[in-house]
Write an enzyme that holds these catalytic residues in place. Sequence first.
Site, PDB file in Angstrom:
ATOM      1  N   HIS A 212      -6.020  11.050  46.935  1.00  8.44           N
ATOM      2  CA  HIS A 212      -6.709  10.242  47.947  1.00  8.44           C
ATOM      3  C   HIS A 212      -7.304   8.960  47.384  1.00  8.44           C
ATOM      4  O   HIS A 212      -7.833   8.148  48.135  1.00  8.44           O
ATOM      5  CB  HIS A 212      -7.822  11.056  48.617  1.00  8.44           C
ATOM      6  CG  HIS A 212      -8.994  11.284  47.723  1.00  8.44           C
ATOM      7  ND1 HIS A 212      -9.007  12.274  46.773  1.00  8.44           N
ATOM      8  CD2 HIS A 212     -10.166  10.633  47.607  1.00  8.44           C
ATOM      9  CE1 HIS A 212     -10.157  12.230  46.118  1.00  8.44           C
ATOM     10  NE2 HIS A 212     -10.881  11.246  46.596  1.00  8.44           N
TER      11      HIS A 212
HETATM   12  C1  UD1 Z   1     -14.896   9.627  49.491  1.00  9.14           C
HETATM   13  C2  UD1 Z   1     -15.605   9.307  48.172  1.00  9.14           C
HETATM   14  C3  UD1 Z   1     -14.786   9.838  47.001  1.00  9.14           C
HETATM   15  C4  UD1 Z   1     -14.471  11.300  47.187  1.00  9.14           C
HETATM   16  C5  UD1 Z   1     -13.763  11.494  48.518  1.00  9.14           C
HETATM   17  C6  UD1 Z   1     -13.427  12.942  48.775  1.00  9.14           C
HETATM   18  C7  UD1 Z   1     -16.893   7.198  48.149  1.00  9.14           C
HETATM   19  C8  UD1 Z   1     -16.907   5.806  47.648  1.00  9.14           C
HETATM   20  N1  UD1 Z   1     -15.743   7.865  47.974  1.00  9.14           N
HETATM   21  O1  UD1 Z   1     -13.670   8.892  49.486  1.00  9.14           O
HETATM   22  O2  UD1 Z   1     -15.531   9.670  45.814  1.00  9.14           O
HETATM   23  O3  UD1 Z   1     -13.646  11.740  46.124  1.00  9.14           O
HETATM   24  O4  UD1 Z   1     -14.637  11.017  49.538  1.00  9.14           O
HETATM   25  O5  UD1 Z   1     -12.812  13.103  50.015  1.00  9.14           O
HETATM   26  O6  UD1 Z   1     -17.878   7.658  48.671  1.00  9.14           O
HETATM   27  N2  UD1 Z   1     -11.750   9.714  57.116  1.00  9.14           N
HETATM   28  C9  UD1 Z   1     -11.375  10.524  58.159  1.00  9.14           C
HETATM   29  N3  UD1 Z   1     -12.118  11.638  58.391  1.00  9.14           N
HETATM   30  C10 UD1 Z   1     -13.209  11.972  57.633  1.00  9.14           C
HETATM   31  C11 UD1 Z   1     -13.564  11.120  56.563  1.00  9.14           C
HETATM   32  C12 UD1 Z   1     -12.821   9.995  56.322  1.00  9.14           C
HETATM   33  O7  UD1 Z   1     -10.399  10.270  58.864  1.00  9.14           O
HETATM   34  O8  UD1 Z   1     -13.843  12.992  57.903  1.00  9.14           O
HETATM   35  C13 UD1 Z   1     -10.969   8.499  56.843  1.00  9.14           C
HETATM   36  C14 UD1 Z   1     -11.808   7.237  57.015  1.00  9.14           C
HETATM   37  O9  UD1 Z   1     -11.728   6.742  58.294  1.00  9.14           O
HETATM   38  C15 UD1 Z   1     -11.199   6.312  55.988  1.00  9.14           C
HETATM   39  C16 UD1 Z   1     -10.696   7.246  54.906  1.00  9.14           C
HETATM   40  O10 UD1 Z   1     -10.588   8.538  55.473  1.00  9.14           O
HETATM   41  O11 UD1 Z   1     -10.100   5.633  56.523  1.00  9.14           O
HETATM   42  C17 UD1 Z   1     -11.576   7.226  53.707  1.00  9.14           C
HETATM   43  O12 UD1 Z   1     -12.878   7.833  53.916  1.00  9.14           O
HETATM   44  P1  UD1 Z   1     -14.169   7.443  53.031  1.00  9.14           P
HETATM   45  O13 UD1 Z   1     -15.276   8.403  53.222  1.00  9.14           O
HETATM   46  O14 UD1 Z   1     -14.449   6.030  53.196  1.00  9.14           O
HETATM   47  O15 UD1 Z   1     -13.713   7.588  51.530  1.00  9.14           O
HETATM   48  P2  UD1 Z   1     -12.828   8.678  50.829  1.00  9.14           P
HETATM   49  O16 UD1 Z   1     -11.552   8.032  50.457  1.00  9.14           O
HETATM   50  O17 UD1 Z   1     -12.789   9.968  51.590  1.00  9.14           O
END
Ligand code: UD1
Length: 366
Positions: A212
């Site tokens: 991811h």
């Molecule tokens: C975050 C953490 C990372 C961790 C990861 C585990 C930061 C900077 N990064 O990254 O350290 O390893 O979580 O998962 O805090 N999204 C969904 N549903 C959700 C959550 C996110 O669809 O429940 C989508 C968001 O819209 C976005 C993407 O996933 O497009 C990324 O989510 P985000 O929380 O920004 O960061 P992660 O890549 O999950």
Amino acid sequence: MKLIHVVGARPNFMKLAPLHRALHDSPIQQKVIHTGQHYDAFMSDIFFEQLQIPRPDFHMGIGSGSHSIQTAKMMIGLEEIFIQEKPDWVIVYGDVNSTLAAALVCAKNYIPICHVEAGLRSYDRSMPEEINRVLTDQVADLLLTPSIDGNENLKKEGIPSKKIIFVGNIMIDSLLWSLKWIEQNPESIQNAIQLCNRYHLKSHKYILVTLHRPSNVDDLNKLQKIIEVLGEISEKTPVLFPVHPRTRKMLEQLSDFQFPQLYFETPLGYMEFLYLQKNALALVTDSGGIQEETTALGIPCLTLRENTERPITITQGTNQLIGNDFDKLRYELNEIIQGRGKKGFIPDLWDGKTAERIKDIFVRML
Ligand code: UD1
């Protein structure tokens, strides 16, 4: 004494669970704030249910956004709650945006901060997590490290030794607790067993994958190459890939591909994933936590990153860095399939008792 735990994203929840449990019967009052950084049921709610964490006292529902928007919204909401609740300590976990947001608000409001999983460093400032780690540690008042390299890193950054305590790895508390739970409650992993049956996955005869990190999945060329190697390997050994929401969005943009034994799935609950991990032949990942869990379980782990903030999983554990070298990925997977996977041993204080050690620190302060 009143403690507030702040969590927000998937890798926080398994760190909160053991400490919340340990403090439950102590004289310390505790509350939980969930920022809502992760909001899908399978990225959040299922972890609270399976790890038996009570519903958060506050759910901020922040959701997705740019890092600045996400962090700023969290700071505004957290400040209101802290002013109202007046905690004696705020506990933050790991390195996600929620961790940094809470730490900054506390520092500005003179609220003592305890950072669980302090001191880890990849020395790669292009990773948002590294920025979160460095800044959180700079403002924390009590820095609890999972491995002794963390103490050294913090001292090099000028943090006084008296603030730093090596308590061990709290992830392993959750891991050991959950393995016992699975043994006593096999129905908790029904979904994982169904997956194994559906795809004919036999114990220690399949590869489990998670990816991811933006550095792997946001670059379509790179993602395509990773999928090609995994597809090639899947002709010999099945590959199961539970896909993070960020990765799913990117996979949908790749040109059509089909490999008979490369299976994509939705993200799994903690118990299901742990069960599949324990029974895998090897893991391919870019997660931080999985590098540690595989070391604790003695399962070979190939990490698709150039560096790691968890070097102990390499020097003592089963982890290997693959970087962007896809030939190396193919070679090491073949080595593992032929029974030549890396062996390791379990680092000091990865013993399932870290939460008790943290509880004792707070009880002694009373
Ligand atoms: C975050 C953490 C990372 C961790 C990861 C585990 C930061 C900077 N990064 O990254 O350290 O390893 O979580 O998962 O805090 N999204 C969904 N549903 C959700 C959550 C996110 O669809 O429940 C989508 C968001 O819209 C976005 C993407 O996933 O497009 C990324 O989510 P985000 O929380 O920004 O960061 P992660 O890549 O999950």
